[in-house]
Design a protein around this motif. Structure first.
Motif, mmCIF file in Angstrom:
data_model
loop_
_atom_site.group_PDB
_atom_site.id
_atom_site.type_symbol
_atom_site.label_atom_id
_atom_site.label_comp_id
_atom_site.label_asym_id
_atom_site.label_seq_id
_atom_site.Cartn_x
_atom_site.Cartn_y
_atom_site.Cartn_z
ATOM 1 N N THR A 358 0.861 -1.199 0.000
ATOM 2 C CA THR A 358 0.000 0.000 0.000
ATOM 3 C C THR A 358 0.894 1.245 0.000
ATOM 4 O O THR A 358 1.172 1.831 1.055
ATOM 5 C CB THR A 358 -0.923 0.005 1.231
ATOM 6 O OG1 THR A 358 -0.108 -0.118 2.413
ATOM 7 C CG2 THR A 358 -1.921 -1.137 1.157
ATOM 8 N N PRO A 360 2.086 5.185 -0.764
ATOM 9 C CA PRO A 360 1.379 6.460 -0.554
ATOM 10 C C PRO A 360 0.440 6.749 -1.732
ATOM 11 O O PRO A 360 0.717 6.377 -2.877
ATOM 12 C CB PRO A 360 2.515 7.478 -0.483
ATOM 13 C CG PRO A 360 3.700 6.690 -0.032
ATOM 14 C CD PRO A 360 3.532 5.334 -0.636
ATOM 15 N N GLU A 361 -0.646 7.423 -1.446
ATOM 16 C CA GLU A 361 -1.652 7.704 -2.468
ATOM 17 C C GLU A 361 -1.082 8.520 -3.621
ATOM 18 O O GLU A 361 -1.510 8.372 -4.774
ATOM 19 C CB GLU A 361 -2.832 8.454 -1.828
ATOM 20 C CG GLU A 361 -4.003 8.621 -2.765
ATOM 21 C CD GLU A 361 -5.195 9.236 -2.042
ATOM 22 O OE1 GLU A 361 -6.031 9.846 -2.729
ATOM 23 O OE2 GLU A 361 -5.280 9.107 -0.812
ATOM 24 N N SER A 362 -0.093 9.372 -3.322
ATOM 25 C CA SER A 362 0.476 10.235 -4.361
ATOM 26 C C SER A 362 1.490 9.512 -5.257
ATOM 27 O O SER A 362 1.903 10.037 -6.282
ATOM 28 C CB SER A 362 1.161 11.439 -3.720
ATOM 29 O OG SER A 362 2.206 11.007 -2.853
ATOM 30 N N ARG A 364 3.132 7.197 -8.010
ATOM 31 C CA ARG A 364 2.799 6.650 -9.314
ATOM 32 C C ARG A 364 3.972 5.809 -9.796
ATOM 33 O O ARG A 364 5.061 6.320 -10.052
ATOM 34 C CB ARG A 364 2.507 7.766 -10.322
ATOM 35 C CG ARG A 364 1.282 8.602 -9.992
ATOM 36 C CD ARG A 364 -0.005 7.774 -10.170
ATOM 37 N NE ARG A 364 -1.191 8.572 -9.879
ATOM 38 C CZ ARG A 364 -1.732 8.714 -8.667
ATOM 39 N NH1 ARG A 364 -1.182 8.069 -7.627
ATOM 40 N NH2 ARG A 364 -2.792 9.451 -8.486
#
Length: 463
Positions: A358, A360-362, A364
């Protein structure tokens, strides 16, 4: 009678008119066909020196080893000149066919840049002939050339060749810093004689990566030869640049030092010729280092860095790469730095991030960055092999600061471990202990390698 007299007078008048016209045509001011730019005494092959003054100042001299150039205000600091450039300038000046006379009026010299303020004065010394003195002026004559005059008078001519860019050069514009004028690909063998060490000979097959140690060379146990290093040394040898050409007592003293003790690099070329470079055994703090080419009486100064690049011992040809894998076979890469672990793996769809599961959301993921990191790992080299033994615990290799695993198809795994800082590093550099998969030796690696791996997930992030 009167008729006869009239015919005689008329004929005389016609003759006088003809003579007047012919006389006018013979004057250079009328047509430019009479006066000529006389450089018949100029022979480029006999030129031994050039003295440039006026808008540019430089002194060029030729000796048995070629041309040198210096500032007239500092004649003791000479530099190697570009011989092709000097030859081209001299030959361009000799091509006077088509030169045109312009004027002999002294008050017009400034308009052609042939006065003392704007002209380039050229004094040409020739073997067995008197000096030739010219003034070169403005480009853009009607015949496409340059305005020029002899220094002894004010007669202006249009030289048919553009001379400005060939002659209006500063001292360093004339210089050619190359010491050894050979192409790296023409070098077939290099022989290094440094201090009391046994000579080291490396030879080339003429193909990329084709360098090898000469047969019979005695090497330490576990020594791996680096063809890449040898290839780079060949390029460095061909690229050595001169900082200065020594003159006077400085040159004499340097020559005495070189005669007493020196190291050598001998290059053998495809055409059978040999180039031998002698390097003074100066302390590393000395800059420049005195050098000589065999057969050349002049003494040159080169930078300490340039001297180090070509002064090589056997140890300098050791292959210091820490990993050896085929990129196309790699299917998994694991990097651990501190508490951070990143794992990427390749399946039928390509590279994918496996850990952290998982991110970080940022974040890519960029699969192309995996290939970039594999290239970096393939090319990673140690700074040096550490001869003195050190315990793994002391080096930090039992619990590495950074750990890399490269897995290949078929189950092969290569590892790289980076440990603690190496104490007392020469030159004040920062290094860490390292051990790769190619052998059991302990190496020192620049600390920036550890810092790079510590970036963790960022290594695989899209820009």
């Amino acid at each position: 009678m009167k008729k006869a007299m009239f015919l005689i007078v008329g004929a005389a008048a016609v003759l006088l008119v003809f003579m007047f016209v012919a006389g006018e045509q013979g004057q250079p001011e009328a047509s430019g066909g009479g006066r000529q730019l006389d450089l018949s005494g100029f022979d480029p092959a006999r030129v031994s020196a050039l003295e440039l003054s006026g808008v540019r100042r430089a002194t060029l001299q030729r000796d048995g080893s070629g041309w040198t150039v210096a500032d007239p205000g500092a004649p003791e600091s000479r530099f190697m000149a570009d011989e092709a450039m000097v030859k081209e300038a001299l030959e361009s000046l000799a091509r006077v066919s088509g030169a045109k006379f312009v004027t002999g009026e002294a008050d017009r010299l400034a308009a052609f840049w042939l006065d003392n303020a704007q002209g380039l004065k050229v004094r040409i010394l020739q073997e067995g002939r008197p000096p030739l003195e010219l003034v070169l002026g403005k480009d853009g004559a009607s015949n496409g050339g340059t305005y020029v005059r002899m220094a002894a008078n004010t007669e202006v001519f249009e030289h048919p060749v553009l001379l400005g860019w060939r002659w209006r050069r500063r001292v360093m514009d004339w210089s050619d810093p190359r010491l050894v004028r050979v192409a790296p690909e023409d070098i077939t063998q290099l022989v290094f004689r440094v201090g009391d060490d046994a000579p080291v000979t490396v030879t080339s097959t003429g193909t990329p990566g084709g360098w090898r140690l000469a047969d019979g060379t005695q090497v330490p146990e576990g020594f791996r030869f680096s063809a890449r290093v040898a290839e780079q040394v060949a390029r460095d040898f061909a690229g050595v640049e001169v900082q200065e050409v020594l003159a006077g007592e400085a040159a004499a003293e340097a020559a005495r030092v070189l005669a007493t003790a020196h190291d050598t690099v001998e290059a053998r070329l495809k055409d059978g010729k040999t180039v031998v470079l002698r390097l003074g055994r100066a302390p590393e703090s000395q800059d420049p280092v005195f050098v000589q080419l065999e057969g050349d009486a002049r003494v040159y100064g080169v930078s300490t860095a340039a001297a180090l690049q070509v002064r090589k011992r056997l140890v300098d040809f050791r292959d210091l790469r820490l990993l050896d894998f085929a990129r196309e076979k790699v299917n998994r890469l694991r990097i651990q730095a501190g508490e951070t672990t990143v794992v990427v793996a390749k399946d039928a769809q390509g590279w994918a991030l496996r850990e952290p599961q998982t991110p970080p959301e940022s974040f890519r993921f960029d699969a192309s960055q995996v290939e970039a990191q594999l290239v970096w790992l393939q090319q990673l080299e140690a700074a040096r092999l550490l001869d003195a033994p050190v315990e793994d615990a002391q080096a930090g290799l039992s619990s590495p600061v950074a750990w890399v695993e490269v897995s290949e198809e078929g189950g092969g795994v290569q590892t790289l471990r980076l440990g603690n800082a190496v104490p007392d590093v020469p030159g004040g550099f920062k290094e860490v202990y390292a051990r790769g998969a190619r052998d059991g030796f302990t190496y020192a690696v620049e600390d920036r390698a550890r810092a790079w791996l510590a970036r963790g997930l960022v290594l695989f992030s899209a820009p």
